[in-house]
Design a protein around this motif. Structure first.
Motif, mmCIF file in Angstrom:
data_model
loop_
_atom_site.group_PDB
_atom_site.id
_atom_site.type_symbol
_atom_site.label_atom_id
_atom_site.label_comp_id
_atom_site.label_asym_id
_atom_site.label_seq_id
_atom_site.Cartn_x
_atom_site.Cartn_y
_atom_site.Cartn_z
ATOM 1 N N GLU A 1 77.854 96.069 91.481
ATOM 2 C CA GLU A 1 78.942 95.968 92.451
ATOM 3 C C GLU A 1 79.842 97.174 92.245
ATOM 4 O OE1 GLU A 1 80.736 92.065 92.856
ATOM 5 O OE2 GLU A 1 82.644 93.003 93.429
ATOM 6 N N LEU B 1 80.288 89.810 99.188
ATOM 7 C CA LEU B 1 79.748 90.173 97.873
ATOM 8 C C LEU B 1 79.265 88.974 97.073
ATOM 9 C CD1 LEU B 1 82.372 92.851 96.761
ATOM 10 C CD2 LEU B 1 80.166 93.193 97.880
ATOM 11 N N ARG C 1 77.674 95.443 97.006
ATOM 12 C CA ARG C 1 76.716 94.970 96.024
ATOM 13 C C ARG C 1 75.394 95.648 96.382
ATOM 14 N NH1 ARG C 1 75.622 89.971 92.910
ATOM 15 N NH2 ARG C 1 73.483 89.347 93.365
#
Lengths: 472, 472
Positions: free
Chosen positions: B112, B184, B214
């Motif tokens: 991420e 995400l 991500r």
């Protein structure tokens, strides 16, 4: 039909032939109700174009006359996504006649199929060339390519191949103003702004009608084997999956179910028998595959990887299919779950939900306890695609039952489950979509998302021609 | 700055600190011109939020006050996509301070990263864990994650891994009304309507600002080898690629160039030398890789697969890198092409175009002849990602040259090339995007697409806050 609808039907027949519209009530009837009989609608006609050009003309004419259209493929929606409105204000736009497989390109591993091609026909057509389209699900004998795309369908092969979105290489569709979008060129790179193909995937026919698609193909399977595992908990199942995934990329399916669900199948479905000798709290079905004879056979692969997990106690017991018939028998148990549960346990609220994969065992445990605490007497449990973080979470009436339990308490139970899913960072629709069933809940729990989707909907379909009342 | 802009800057500084806005002209100057010096703009301030919350607040405030924002990452656009308008009506929204890698999850193979993370930093950060993010391109020392997503970047690894779109597993962004979109969660299945993640990919910052993503990771490479091939034609190169692809999935790069381009590099770039002893009309660079020591080493794989192709005459000659230094030397030739061509041949119109892969050899031949027939004296040729159907097609002034050739004749040449691409079912922007450079041409050649994109743009950004004047 309203006079305007009748006039549209007349014009379509005049331009595209008698077959382009069905108006006989008996022929329309089966398409007014979803396949599980939960939503019922009315429609004076089913429009049946045979080409993309005809679809574009019909959508354009409907827009001019302010007549809404409900796109329909196999009518297998789980959320009422293909059922016409009850007031008869819309006509059905069936893609069934667009059922040609336009081309199969084994060199590029691509197939171009029209929206009305049934999934099973697609499987069979490409199998003749020794290749496969991997996505599959229970309704494969009815479900169509257009429906699979419009709902971004999942199924049991997502673990290895992803959902429909990842299998689509291009879309042809008709937008709400009658514009044809042609995304079938097969370009590997094309950066002309936001992807219109992607816009149509999962849009449930609200932003346009998919008329054809270019889909990715893969080598046919050489062989497969299915293991049945007895386990103590969903966490043990997930730990097992993680070990398998770290050792091989040949695991295609990983499904879990609680013991009570297995028992329901065994008592309800004739000819089924328990895969393992003793009882276990949880069960997992694991499918391993081989694309060729050059690699370790799937049964040997499973035996080698599972043995140490049995030895260390992570898995309580396991058996591996010794024949294709036995593999089928294991899958039959899995595929009979919904039906057996319904027959055995009576009414239940069913929730197609997802949370991050690693969070699923804990979610299953905590959500079940919370639901059973809030509604004493009910029983909550889940089964399904653990490897995708997607469980079909069911809450059965249990002691709170009675003929009207679903109507009386179902909505409150569902709201609680959805609250718990949202708190866990999950989705209230993992693979079935929103349709009419989850529309209010989506708006309640994801108002920002609904506002964005609605703005896009209004911009592309200001007259609400396409699939009114669905999704947003 | 206008009083409204000044007041916005003051409020942002008051709320988020002095560093949240740059107003010193000397500090702003480098960000007003694209890196190739083709577009110049004006902006009274660069806003530099340090968190998604700050981005949302800034976008919301800008919308309220009617001030447009131009999102900027590494400012490496090839099409003027990140240059502010000339009239100073917009402020720059730089994501540079959002440069944290929030987490690396080697088990799930995901990272991420915030939008301002530079591609090379991302490569290095995950390499420490023995994994890789495969996308790479020349500007990796400047290009940021947010820019890569907003332009759906390509590069040299698309053949095996696809463009940025296929490497994105979730997006966090701020929409034009200041709403934060949080994608995400890492859900493997989520069917709540059209994907908002997908909407932002390739939207060039016109539908919102990407703040984090991500991304998918892959095992680090164990080894690689690069072959240099001498060939008679692009068709021979494509036939070679098809044979290689049918035998292995370990080909990561396949680039072609004409002999004159190689010669330009050899004479312009110090320290380069011809990989092969004799002249060939065309050249191909082929990279093969291995993820582990357990598979056939890449150099042996290439030698085994290329040998029969040399024997049968499809390939005229070939050499395989015997060291990492030699592999680097081959890639250096490829990476120096644009610069060497510019220095050697003078002005040229450059076209980042794609057609279906199989159609590319014929397109290159026919398009070059058509352009040279229409503009006698020019020279047309292409190089690049043949395996992706993406060629950088250049038309050099040649005998028609002169200091103002590009200005005088360039637009007409470009229109002809775009007409030919469109006729071949291709895209006028394969990987660089539309920006300001191709906006008029997109509208001329794809009016339906522009109408759809513009409707979406208006619906989500009615006040034109986000990146005005780009794409549509």
């Amino acid at each position: 039909m309203t006079p305007a609808q009748q006039s549209l039907v007349d014009e379509i027949r005049a331009r595209f032939g008698e077959r382009a519209a069905i108006t006989d009530a008996a022929d329309i009837e089966p398409w007014l109700t979803d396949w599980r009989g939960r939503w019922h609608g009315r429609a004076g006609a089913i429009l049946q174009p045979s080409s993309t050009r005809e679809v574009a003309a019909i959508v354009g004419l409907a827009g001019e006359r302010g007549i809404a259209l409900v796109p329909q493929g196999g009518n297998t929606s789980m959320v009422g996504g293909a059922t016409p409105p009850e007031d008869g204000s819309a006509l059905i736009l069936s893609l069934r006649r667009m059922n040609r497989i336009r081309s199969i390109d084994p060199a590029a591993m691509r197939v171009e199929a029209e929206a009305g091609v049934i999934l099973q026909s697609l499987h069979e057509a490409v199998a003749a060339d020794g290749i496969r389209f991997p996505l599959t699900l229970g309704a494969r004998g009815s479900e169509t390519v257009g429906g699979l795309i419009s709902t971004n369908a999942g199924g049991t092969q997502v673990l290895r191949f992803g959902p429909m979105r990842t299998l689509v290489d291009g879309i042809e569709g008709v937008l709400p103003d009658g514009t044809i979008h042609s995304g079938l060129s097969g370009l590997k790179k094309d950066n002309r702004g936001t992807s219109i193909d992607q816009l149509l995937i999962g849009a449930e026919g609200t932003l346009g009608v998919v008329t054809a698609a270019r889909l990715k193909l893969f080598p046919a399977l050489h062989s497969r084997a299915v293991a049945w595992l007895g386990l103590g908990s969903p966490q043990a199942a997930l730990d097992t999956l993680r070990v398998l995934e770290s050792e091989t990329d040949r695991i295609e399916g990983f499904e879990i179910l609680p013991d009570e669900s297995l028992k329901a199948v065994l008592s309800h479905v004739a000819g089924t028998r328990a895969p393992l000798g003793e009882d276990h709290g949880w069960h997992a079905l694991v499918e391993a595959v081989a694309d060729s004879s050059k690699v370790e056979p799937p049964a040997e692969l499973l035996a080698r990887l599972l043995a140490p997990l049995i030895e260390c106690g992570l898995i309580e017991d396991a058996t591996i299919s010794s024949s294709e018939a036995q593999a089928e028998a294991f899958w039959r148990i899995r595929d009979s779950l919904s039906e057996a549960e319904r027959a055995t346990f009576g009414p239940a609220t069913q929730h197609d939900i997802s949370v991050p994969v690693d969070a699923m065992p804990r979610f299953m445990d905590e959500a079940a306890r919370e639901v059973e605490r809030s509604f004493p007497g009910v029983h909550a449990s889940g089964f399904g695609h653990l490897g995708d973080g997607n469980i079909h979470f069911h809450v059965r009436a249990g002691e709170r039952g009675g003929p009207d339990w679903l109507r009386r308490e179902g909505p409150a139970v569902t709201r609680l489950v959805h609250d718990l899913v949202t708190a866990a960072g999950g989705s209230i629709s993992a693979e079935h979509g929103i349709g009419v069933m989850k529309k209010e809940e989506l708006e309640r729990l994801s108002p920002d998302r609904v506002r964005i989707l609605r703005a896009i909907k209004r911009s592309l379909d200001p007259k609400t021609v396409m699939n009114p009342g669905k999704l947003v």
